[in-house]
Design an enzyme around this catalytic site. Structure first.
Site, PDB file in Angstrom:
ATOM      1  N   TYR A 134      24.956 -58.398 135.299  1.00  0.00           N
ATOM      2  CA  TYR A 134      23.892 -59.378 135.562  1.00  0.00           C
ATOM      3  C   TYR A 134      22.773 -59.276 134.530  1.00  0.00           C
ATOM      4  O   TYR A 134      22.566 -60.161 133.726  1.00  0.00           O
ATOM      5  CB  TYR A 134      23.289 -59.159 136.965  1.00  0.00           C
ATOM      6  N   SER A 167      25.696 -50.229 135.927  1.00  0.00           N
ATOM      7  CA  SER A 167      26.085 -48.940 136.529  1.00  0.00           C
ATOM      8  C   SER A 167      27.593 -48.820 136.527  1.00  0.00           C
ATOM      9  O   SER A 167      28.288 -49.771 136.890  1.00  0.00           O
ATOM     10  CB  SER A 167      25.622 -48.833 137.981  1.00  0.00           C
ATOM     11  N   GLU A 250      23.556 -56.691 148.004  1.00  0.00           N
ATOM     12  CA  GLU A 250      23.062 -55.497 147.323  1.00  0.00           C
ATOM     13  C   GLU A 250      21.755 -55.017 147.957  1.00  0.00           C
ATOM     14  O   GLU A 250      21.570 -53.834 148.228  1.00  0.00           O
ATOM     15  CB  GLU A 250      22.842 -55.779 145.831  1.00  0.00           C
TER      16      GLU A 250
END
Lengths: 405, 360
Positions: A134, A167, A250
């Site tokens: 993103y 991540s 999230e």
């Protein structure tokens, strides 16, 4: 107000406890991330995958994912989900997962039948792991301004650009990614949501070392990376809508009140056991009052979580109690880590596998990671905008017309 | 598992809120404050018609027989409207003490009158909470002597409930005590100094053998004071959000500036979990004994901290107007500040929470 669990839930809890008692020796040691097929052996599933399979069979993982996609196909029941989280935490056993709590719900909601069959079963079996593409160097809080391009060439999208804060990109099998497919459309309407293998030629992953000293994040560079056109979730130009779906999932995961309560117990234990001049830290009234202040905040967040859970069970929108969880929960965790470090004093600064280090330097690690979480997943300031605008109804900042220079 | 208010509880709170909207406007509060009136007769009369003074009194004695959570909801409403009526002393602490420690005869003689609003009771627990500036209250036979500070709900009280140095609880008729009203920043509630000189007293029987009655009564009082702060702080937040959505500067409403918006968001983020803490502590008082004292302490202390934060930020959002008497915002600010000190300061009650957990 009734905080008792009905017999259906008490039975469910007892069965789960028995299950954990009998089977916890089969659970793999604490591993920070789901295993990937890259490290899976040729001879079949690794221990983590076998554990996940056992949990799915008993209805303790991937509960609400339909059977045809490899889940348990149970109706959503927030209370059972809560009981599962609570009992695994108490038993200190690694819980199962639902593939990826951002990607899988999004595909189930917005993907095609073919995409669901392709992506969901291996994800929940732990054979396909994910990273999220993103943020970009120039698009953080203003995510919709992202500029990684995907141009159509024949049957493919051709991707060029850069992602950051990715991540787990170095371990992941797949990425779900936002790219700009319609450069001339208004910024929110020119984005598409693509999924692709991290082995795609033209993708380069460079680790990004953070202040903790670890490289949990990465930069990901795309140079003419080709992705088949049918690997788009939702329609072209509707990626922003698809992504908001993911972000919703999230945010709910960050600031979990269970975590704060576990941390509080750890600090209580630490303050009883660690001594200064032979006296437990707990005997120092100033440290003790700090711990008590954090306990008050922790309890307020715990009961706030119970209120949210109750709303979800009744299919009501929890509103403000839910909007504040990420902001308050991450801040509380950060303050708890700070408290533990201060209770340890100079010992609390030991790191890098030093002699005399406590708990593997965990408190410094958490103190820094929590600051990362206050910033990541929607910064504290963005959270305050959302609380102010969506929960309290205050007006948005007027848009400023910026003329190109 | 259902951590939510019942329909009856929502209805109760809505009914009280509507009554207060009607009969406890800022103009009325202002007028009462100017006259040092802390027992607005018309308002108290209407609340009595709803049965509010008897909320916690058993139906056997003419009350409504509800639980502490219901009393906390009422306190939240009263705090929200900075209501000028007795409540925490006369309708929470006194009835609970008499029910927990009184003889049948004492219950018969006091509870029905408290429930019907015929009498009110001032409450002085300073000896138990932490004595200041006082002469110890002692008892000898059926007489008490000494001086108690910061008795609550003293204006026009017919009887006083007083704790002695030995944690006994005694009832003394108002005529047998000397009342000197004290004037705090908060003009919406009455506190006073009580002097007893061999005053005839009616001691609550079981309080003499057991200090646990008094401690339990104080737990309830702390939860209810926290609920009062919750209501007052919620009003201050609502006023700040309204003001930020109306007031214009630089051709924009000030709530569109992030500096102002974020102050509002911070208030909401701090305050919203407090509601759950108050609910839980109130529920625990009746249903989860092992959590009751610790959550009562934390509710009292945490609401004091968050209340002060919200009172300050809300005033700031109102700019210069917030600092004036014109808006009257200061009535809520001062109510929150008095609540902070009542029945134990945050530091004091947190220390008690440490003792409950065996940390000291």
């Amino acid at each position: 107000m009734d905080l008792e669990y009905s017999s259906e839930y008490e039975d469910f809890r007892n069965e789960l406890r028995n299950f954990l008692e009998e089977n916890k020796h089969l659970s793999p040691g604490a591993i920070a991330r789901p295993p990937t097929n890259r490290e899976g052996s040729e001879d079949g599933p690794n221990p983590a995958q076998r554990w996940q399979q056992l949990l799915i069979e008993h209805g303790y993982a991937a509960r609400t994912i339909p059977k045809e996609y490899g889940g348990c196909g149970e109706a959503p029941d927030p209370l059972k989900t809560h009981i599962i989280a609570e009992e695994f935490a108490k038993a200190r056993v690694r819980p199962g997962h639902s593939g990826d709590n951002r990607l899988v719900p999004t595909v189930l909601e917005l993907g095609t039948e073919e995409q669901k069959r392709w992506l969901v079963p291996p994800s929940i079996r732990g054979e396909m792991s994910w990273c999220q593409g993103y943020s970009e160097p120039g698009s953080g809080s203003d995510l919709a301004s992202l500029s990684t391009r995907a141009e159509v060439d024949g049957d493919d999208f051709v991707i060029n650009g850069q992602k950051i804060w990715t991540s787990g990109a170095q371990h992941a099998d797949m990425m779900f990614c936002l790219v700009r497919t319609e450069p001339d459309a208004p910024k929110h309407q020119g984005i598409s949501y693509l999924v692709f293998s991290m082995d795609t030629p033209g993708i380069e992953v460079r680790p990004l070392v953070t202040m903790t000293g670890d490289a949990t994040f990465n930069e990901v560079f795309f140079t003419d990376a080709r992705v088949p056109k049918n690997q788009i979730i939702g329609k072209r130009g509707e990626g922003w809508f698809v992504a908001n779906n993911t972000l919703k999932h999230e945010r709910e995961g960050l600031g979990d009140p269970h975590q704060a309560e576990n941390r509080f117990r750890e600090i209580e234990e630490l303050m009883r056991n660690e001594t200064v001049d032979g006296d437990p830290i707990m005997d120092n009234p100033t440290h003790r009052d700090r711990l008590l202040q954090l306990q008050g905040r922790m309890l307020a967040m715990k009961y706030n979580g119970m209120r949210v859970l109750t709303s979800q069970r009744k299919h009501e929108e929890p509103g403000l109690p839910r909007w504040i969880i990420k902001l308050q929960g991450c801040e509380l965790n950060h303050q708890m880590a700070a408290m533990a470090i201060d209770a340890l004093g100079e010992l609390g600064t030991l790191y890098h596998r030093s002699d005399h280090m406590r708990a593997g330097g965990m408190w410094q690690q958490r103190f820094m990671m929590d600051l990362g979480l206050i910033i990541g997943g929607g910064t504290a300031q963005i959270q305050k905008n959302m609380i102010g605008e969506r929960a309290l109804g205050l007006p948005k900042e007027p848009k400023v017309e910026v003329k190109p220079t | 598992m259902d951590f939510a208010l019942s329909e009856e509880q929502q209805f109760l709170q809505q009914t009280v809120n509507e009554l207060l909207q009607d009969q406890c406007s800022l103009d009325i509060v202002r007028q009462d404050a100017a006259e040092n009136e802390t027992k607005n007769q018309a308002l108290y009369g209407s609340l009595t018609e709803l049965g509010i003074p008897g909320t916690l009194i058993s139906e056997d004695y003419g009350g409504v027989g509800l639980r502490l959570l219901d009393a906390a909801l009422i306190a939240e409403s009263l705090g929200g409207s900075v209501a000028t009526v007795p409540y925490i002393g006369s309708s929470v602490l006194a009835p609970l003490a008499i029910q927990l420690a009184g003889s049948d005869e004492q219950k018969d003689s006091w509870l029905p009158k408290l429930a019907s609003g015929e009498i009110t009771c001032g409450v002085a627990l300073g000896e138990h909470i932490g004595a200041r500036d006082n002469t110890p209250i002692t008892s000898e036979g059926s007489k008490v002597s000494g001086r108690a500070m910061f008795a609550l709900d003293v204006q026009d009280a017919d009887v006083f409930l007083v704790a002695t140095v030995d944690d006994e609880l005694h009832l003394v008729e108002a005529n047998d005590a000397e009342l000197n009203r004290l004037f705090t920043i908060d003009k919406t509630r009455s506190v006073g100094e009580l002097t007893f000189d061999h005053a005839p007293s009616d001691s609550l029987e079981s309080s003499i053998d057991s200090t646990s009655t008094l401690a339990k009564v104080v737990d309830a009082g702390r939860v209810v004071v926290a609920a009062d702060t919750l209501g007052a702080a919620q009003s201050m937040l609502a006023k700040a959000v309204d003001y930020a959505g109306e007031r214009q500067q630089f051709n924009r409403v000030i709530g569109s500036f992030q500096a102002v918006k974020h102050m509002c968001a911070e208030m909401a983020a701090e305050l919203e979990p407090c509601r759950s803490l108050v609910w839980y502590a109130a529920h625990a008082y009746d249903a989860i004994p092992e959590d009751a004292r610790i959550t009562a302490c934390h509710a009292k202390a945490h609401l004091a901290e968050v209340g002060r934060f919200v009172a300050r930020k809300s005033t700031e959002v109102h700019g210069g107007m917030g600092f004036t008497d014109l808006l009257g915002l200061h009535y809520w600010f001062k109510r929150i500040e008095l609540n902070r000190q009542l029945l134990g300061t945050p530091e004091f009650v947190r220390n008690e929470a440490a003792k409950v957990q065996g940390w000291i």
